[in-house]
Design an enzyme around this catalytic site. Structure first.
Site, PDB file in Angstrom:
ATOM      1  N   ASP A  38       1.092 -13.427  -0.109  1.00 21.75           N
ATOM      2  CA  ASP A  38      -0.106 -12.618  -0.334  1.00 21.75           C
ATOM      3  C   ASP A  38      -1.311 -13.356   0.254  1.00 21.75           C
ATOM      4  O   ASP A  38      -1.452 -14.560   0.100  1.00 21.75           O
ATOM      5  CB  ASP A  38      -0.314 -12.368  -1.831  1.00 21.75           C
ATOM      6  N   ILE A  39      -2.188 -12.609   0.932  1.00 18.72           N
ATOM      7  CA  ILE A  39      -3.332 -13.214   1.608  1.00 18.72           C
ATOM      8  C   ILE A  39      -4.375 -13.725   0.608  1.00 18.72           C
ATOM      9  O   ILE A  39      -5.193 -14.582   0.953  1.00 18.72           O
ATOM     10  CB  ILE A  39      -3.966 -12.188   2.590  1.00 18.72           C
ATOM     11  N   ASN A  95       2.139  -2.189  -8.813  1.00 23.62           N
ATOM     12  CA  ASN A  95       1.071  -1.296  -9.241  1.00 23.62           C
ATOM     13  C   ASN A  95       1.314   0.075  -8.634  1.00 23.62           C
ATOM     14  O   ASN A  95       1.614   0.182  -7.440  1.00 23.62           O
ATOM     15  CB  ASN A  95      -0.284  -1.847  -8.795  1.00 23.62           C
ATOM     16  N   GLY A 101      -4.436  -0.339 -10.113  1.00 25.51           N
ATOM     17  CA  GLY A 101      -4.858  -1.437  -9.258  1.00 25.51           C
ATOM     18  C   GLY A 101      -4.198  -1.469  -7.899  1.00 25.51           C
ATOM     19  O   GLY A 101      -4.367  -2.442  -7.159  1.00 25.51           O
ATOM     20  N   GLN A 102      -3.443  -0.418  -7.552  1.00 26.95           N
ATOM     21  CA  GLN A 102      -2.809  -0.420  -6.230  1.00 26.95           C
ATOM     22  C   GLN A 102      -3.869  -0.234  -5.148  1.00 26.95           C
ATOM     23  O   GLN A 102      -4.701   0.681  -5.234  1.00 26.95           O
ATOM     24  CB  GLN A 102      -1.758   0.699  -6.129  1.00 26.95           C
ATOM     25  N   SER A 103      -3.835  -1.106  -4.151  1.00 19.65           N
ATOM     26  CA  SER A 103      -4.812  -1.022  -3.060  1.00 19.65           C
ATOM     27  C   SER A 103      -4.143  -0.820  -1.714  1.00 19.65           C
ATOM     28  O   SER A 103      -4.800  -0.389  -0.762  1.00 19.65           O
ATOM     29  CB  SER A 103      -5.688  -2.278  -3.026  1.00 19.65           C
ATOM     30  N   HIS A 108       5.335  -2.202  -2.839  1.00 18.29           N
ATOM     31  CA  HIS A 108       5.493  -3.664  -2.812  1.00 18.29           C
ATOM     32  C   HIS A 108       5.618  -4.182  -4.232  1.00 18.29           C
ATOM     33  O   HIS A 108       5.034  -3.636  -5.167  1.00 18.29           O
ATOM     34  CB  HIS A 108       4.327  -4.347  -2.094  1.00 18.29           C
ATOM     35  N   HIS A 110       4.900  -7.608  -6.331  1.00 18.39           N
ATOM     36  CA  HIS A 110       4.297  -8.930  -6.393  1.00 18.39           C
ATOM     37  C   HIS A 110       5.277  -9.849  -7.125  1.00 18.39           C
ATOM     38  O   HIS A 110       5.780  -9.494  -8.199  1.00 18.39           O
ATOM     39  CB  HIS A 110       3.001  -8.914  -7.193  1.00 18.39           C
TER      40      HIS A 110
HETATM   41  P1  5GP Z   1      -1.967  -4.030  -4.698  1.00 22.60           P
HETATM   42  O1  5GP Z   1      -3.443  -4.229  -5.012  1.00 22.60           O
HETATM   43  O2  5GP Z   1      -1.780  -2.800  -3.832  1.00 22.60           O
HETATM   44  O3  5GP Z   1      -1.060  -4.063  -5.879  1.00 22.60           O
HETATM   45  O4  5GP Z   1      -1.551  -5.289  -3.846  1.00 22.60           O
HETATM   46  C1  5GP Z   1      -1.889  -5.433  -2.512  1.00 22.60           C
HETATM   47  C2  5GP Z   1      -1.840  -6.899  -2.185  1.00 22.60           C
HETATM   48  O5  5GP Z   1      -1.867  -7.037  -0.778  1.00 22.60           O
HETATM   49  C3  5GP Z   1      -3.038  -7.697  -2.725  1.00 22.60           C
HETATM   50  O6  5GP Z   1      -2.561  -8.722  -3.593  1.00 22.60           O
HETATM   51  C4  5GP Z   1      -3.704  -8.246  -1.480  1.00 22.60           C
HETATM   52  O7  5GP Z   1      -4.193  -9.562  -1.645  1.00 22.60           O
HETATM   53  C5  5GP Z   1      -2.589  -8.180  -0.440  1.00 22.60           C
HETATM   54  N1  5GP Z   1      -3.052  -7.984   0.925  1.00 22.60           N
HETATM   55  C6  5GP Z   1      -4.009  -7.109   1.342  1.00 22.60           C
HETATM   56  N2  5GP Z   1      -4.157  -7.186   2.673  1.00 22.60           N
HETATM   57  C7  5GP Z   1      -3.280  -8.129   3.103  1.00 22.60           C
HETATM   58  C8  5GP Z   1      -2.961  -8.648   4.401  1.00 22.60           C
HETATM   59  O8  5GP Z   1      -3.525  -8.255   5.433  1.00 22.60           O
HETATM   60  N3  5GP Z   1      -2.013  -9.614   4.456  1.00 22.60           N
HETATM   61  C9  5GP Z   1      -1.375 -10.067   3.336  1.00 22.60           C
HETATM   62  N4  5GP Z   1      -0.466 -11.022   3.507  1.00 22.60           N
HETATM   63  N5  5GP Z   1      -1.642  -9.598   2.105  1.00 22.60           N
HETATM   64  C10 5GP Z   1      -2.576  -8.639   1.995  1.00 22.60           C
END
Ligand code: 5GP
Ligand code: ZN
Length: 122
Positions: A38-39, A95, A101-103, A108, A110
């Protein structure tokens, strides 16, 4: 090729990471699954485990044989990278929807570990 793959969404960040069009720190990959760092890590270990096939979230999973196989592959990868990382305890989170909290709208999981985890999550 990615352009002709019906499961590939050119607008989707994680489809593009799976296709190696956008760089990521990949720690495991096979025919169905990619695992990368994760970034913006929220724990000493914070990996993202994704299917290569585009699904917006876990809410799009069905009881088809293909989705059963995909879930088995995802959880096999989760267990494998957790063991490879030496984690004794870890948390798997997915999420579903912006309210949760899904972005990134590509399924995916975590994988978080390396520190004590609070419960319940916020
Ligand atoms: P969500 O918020 O959808 O559950 O999780 C998305 C995850 O993707 C977040 O933890 C965020 O830090 C990670 N993320 C977003 N953009 C990137 C990216 O460009 N590269 C990587 N490796 N992770 C990313
Ligand atoms: Zn996607």
């Amino acid at each position: 090729m990615a352009d002709h793959d019906p499961t590939y969404d050119a607008e989707c960040l994680f489809c593009r990471i799976a296709a190696e069009e956008i760089p990521a720190e990949v720690v495991f990959a096979d025919a169905e699954v990619v695992v990368f760092q994760d970034i913006n890590p929220k724990a000493p270990t914070h990996l993202l485990v994704i299917p290569r096939r585009h699904l917006a979230s876990a809410d799009d999973l069905t009881d088809s044989d293909a989705d059963r196989d995909l879930l088995a592959a995802l959880f096999t990868a989760l267990r494998r990278v957790a063991r490879d990382g030496g984690l004794e305890g870890y948390r798997i989170v997915t999420n579903v929807g912006a309210d949760a909290g899904q972005s990134v709208f590509h399924l995916h999981f975590h994988l978080l570990g390396g520190r004590p985890m609070d419960w319940p999550p916020g």
